[in-house]
Design a protein around this motif. Structure first.
Motif, PDB file in Angstrom:
ATOM      1  N   ALA A   1       0.891  -1.208   0.170  1.00 42.30           N
ATOM      2  CA  ALA A   1       0.040  -0.008   0.064  1.00 42.30           C
ATOM      3  C   ALA A   1       0.592   1.316   0.018  1.00 42.30           C
ATOM      4  N   GLU A   2       1.986   1.298   0.771  1.00 44.56           N
ATOM      5  CA  GLU A   2       2.779   2.527   0.813  1.00 44.56           C
ATOM      6  C   GLU A   2       3.455   2.740  -0.488  1.00 44.56           C
ATOM      7  N   VAL A   3       3.873   1.711  -1.044  1.00 48.35           N
ATOM      8  CA  VAL A   3       4.582   1.846  -2.280  1.00 48.35           C
ATOM      9  C   VAL A   3       3.581   2.313  -3.462  1.00 48.35           C
ATOM     10  N   MET A   4       2.437   1.851  -3.431  1.00 47.43           N
ATOM     11  CA  MET A   4       1.475   2.216  -4.422  1.00 47.43           C
ATOM     12  C   MET A   4       1.157   3.524  -4.155  1.00 47.43           C
ATOM     13  N   GLU A   5       0.877   4.099  -3.113  1.00 43.61           N
ATOM     14  CA  GLU A   5       0.573   5.686  -2.620  1.00 43.61           C
ATOM     15  C   GLU A   5       1.896   6.268  -3.173  1.00 43.61           C
ATOM     16  N   SER A   6       3.093   6.014  -2.924  1.00 42.08           N
ATOM     17  CA  SER A   6       4.005   6.789  -3.580  1.00 42.08           C
ATOM     18  C   SER A   6       4.169   6.646  -4.946  1.00 42.08           C
ATOM     19  N   LEU A   7       3.930   5.690  -5.559  1.00 43.96           N
ATOM     20  CA  LEU A   7       3.803   5.833  -7.123  1.00 43.96           C
ATOM     21  C   LEU A   7       2.687   6.723  -7.652  1.00 43.96           C
ATOM     22  N   ILE A   8       1.649   6.704  -6.936  1.00 43.91           N
ATOM     23  CA  ILE A   8       0.716   7.429  -7.427  1.00 43.91           C
ATOM     24  C   ILE A   8       0.984   9.037  -7.097  1.00 43.91           C
ATOM     25  N   GLN A   9       1.783   9.251  -6.196  1.00 42.16           N
ATOM     26  CA  GLN A   9       1.984  10.674  -5.955  1.00 42.16           C
ATOM     27  C   GLN A   9       3.089  11.079  -6.792  1.00 42.16           C
ATOM     28  N   GLU A  10       3.949  10.108  -7.291  1.00 46.80           N
ATOM     29  CA  GLU A  10       5.015  10.518  -8.354  1.00 46.80           C
ATOM     30  C   GLU A  10       4.096  10.762  -9.739  1.00 46.80           C
ATOM     31  N   GLY A  11       2.954  10.488  -9.773  1.00 42.32           N
ATOM     32  CA  GLY A  11       2.110  10.530 -10.998  1.00 42.32           C
ATOM     33  C   GLY A  11       2.458   9.289 -11.860  1.00 42.32           C
TER      34      GLY A  11
END
Length: 402
Positions: A280-290
């Motif tokens: 979940a944390e990695v996916m959230e980070s990837l979302i923030q990176e666009g």
């Protein structure tokens, strides 16, 4: 030799008559067959309250599943000949579907062999004896497997919680030859390295094979995200199928290292990367990176260990699928799976559908399950555990700040 009798309460034979193989502890008539008269692994004749024999089972009075019915014939002897007949049937099924000896050779109740799991890696077998009844037949199991497939090495993989429930020690033991720490598994166009003893479960997830292979045609010239990647069968396979990029995510450093090794072994290292971290944390980070991907695979471990945990786990599945859907590019695909046996297919479809369609125009285009080397017992929904759904997500309708 006459077997002791396990008497059932009135009407408690109904599930067995429909084909189910389990007798629960609250279904036994303890006045006629006191549970302390049995030892774990004892064989018994299961009898209805009307005196009708249900078949031969093995018993464990310390377990919630008191007895597992092994044969409907009340005269059956659960020994070497019985095992040989059942395992011969199991082997014949696999040989009809697979042209190489890499598959689950025995799938417990699905092969009418409760408590026995055998994964085959060429000349190496990984065997799990998950119940006291099957542990009692340990030597017979090993003898019959040796007779049928002549393995070079056999690892008894006993470090699983199911054995604790049965009062059995959780130990791994090599009982034939030298079991390799690393096995090579062919799948599709690739060959993958995985660890038997230190790896998850029995080392490899054969059950997801048809779902992985079925996704690969969509990966050509696509960017791919493989969440809960384990050793990279999907991500590396996607690169072999022509993906422009494959990003694998796993919380285990050993798995991440193996992803990169498998990418190197298969000659696709430049197009495969691996990220270690909470999904979940990695996916959230990837979302923030666009970041956006043409294909996303989400294959978490079982989030529902016990039936009473189902409601809480639904929130976990919703969160993961919601995050995954935000990473799918318009017109892309999300392959999502659940191996939780306590979550029924309709529940998984509902929770994932709600998670992905609230923000996207979604289409469910394919349903999948476990491969043919993980056969389902028609009367036991517990054996139909793997659910796989392929969604196509079109127009983007979410707000980035959400």
């Amino acid at each position: 030799m006459d077997l002791p009798i396990l008497h059932l309460k009135k009407h408690e034979e109904r599930r067995l008559l429909s084909g189910h193989l389990w007798v629960f502890s609250n279904e036994a008539d303890t006045a006629l067959s006191p549970l302390n008269s049995f030892q774990p692994g004892d064989h018994a004749l299961v009898m209805s309250a009307r005196g009708k024999p249900m078949g031969v089972a093995y018993v464990n009075p310390a377990s919630l599943i008191l007895a597992r019915l092994c044969d409907r014939d009340p005269k059956a002897v659960l020994g070497r000949d019985w095992l040989r007949a059942r395992l011969t049937e199991a082997l014949a099924l696999r040989e009809r579907f697979f042209d190489q000896p890499y598959y689950r050779l025995c799938h417990g109740e699905g092969d009418h062999l409760p408590g026995l799991v055998v994964d085959r890696y060429g000349a190496t077998l990984c065997v799990q004896l998950l119940t006291a009844g099957m542990e009692r037949l340990r030597q017979e199991v090993l003898d019959v497997l040796d007779e049928l497939v002549r393995p070079d090495a056999v690892l008894l993989k006993g470090d699983v919680s199911a054995r604790s429930v049965e009062g059995l020690p959780r130990v791994n033991e090599t009982v034939l030859g030298v079991a390799p720490d690393t096995v090579e598994v062919p799948e599709g166009e690739g060959v993958y390295r995985a660890s038997l003893e230190a790896g998850q479960k029995t080392g490899w997830f054969y059950d997801q094979r048809p779902n992985r292979l079925g996704l690969l045609p969509l990966c050509r010239e696509a960017s791919v995200l493989d969440v809960f990647s384990y050793v990279g069968a999907l991500g590396v396979g996607a690169a072999l199928a022509g993906a422009s990029e494959a990003v694998c995510v796993d919380s285990s450093q050993a798995a991440v290292d193996r992803v990169l090794e498998n990418a190197r072994v298969n000659g696709v290292e430049p197009r495969v990367s691996a990220l270690k971290g909470d999904a979940a944390e990695v996916m959230e980070s990837l979302i923030q990176e666009g970041r956006r991907f043409d294909v996303v695979s989400l294959d978490p471990p079982a989030l529902v260990k016990r039936k009473k945990d189902l409601e809480g786990a639904i929130g976990g599945y919703h969160k993961l699928n919601k995050l995954a859907s935000r990473l799918v590019a318009p017109g892309g695909f999300l392959l999502t799976a659940s191996c939780s046996q306590h979550m029924e297919a309709w529940q998984f479809t509902r929770v994932t559908g709600q998670a992905v369609s609230g923000r996207r125009k979604a289409q469910l285009v394919r349903r999948g399950g476990q491969g043919p080397d993980h056969p389902v017992h028609p009367a036991m929904p517990e054996t139909d555990y793997l659910k796989s759904l392929l969604y196509r997500l079109t127009a983007s309708q979410f707000r980035e700040k959400d």
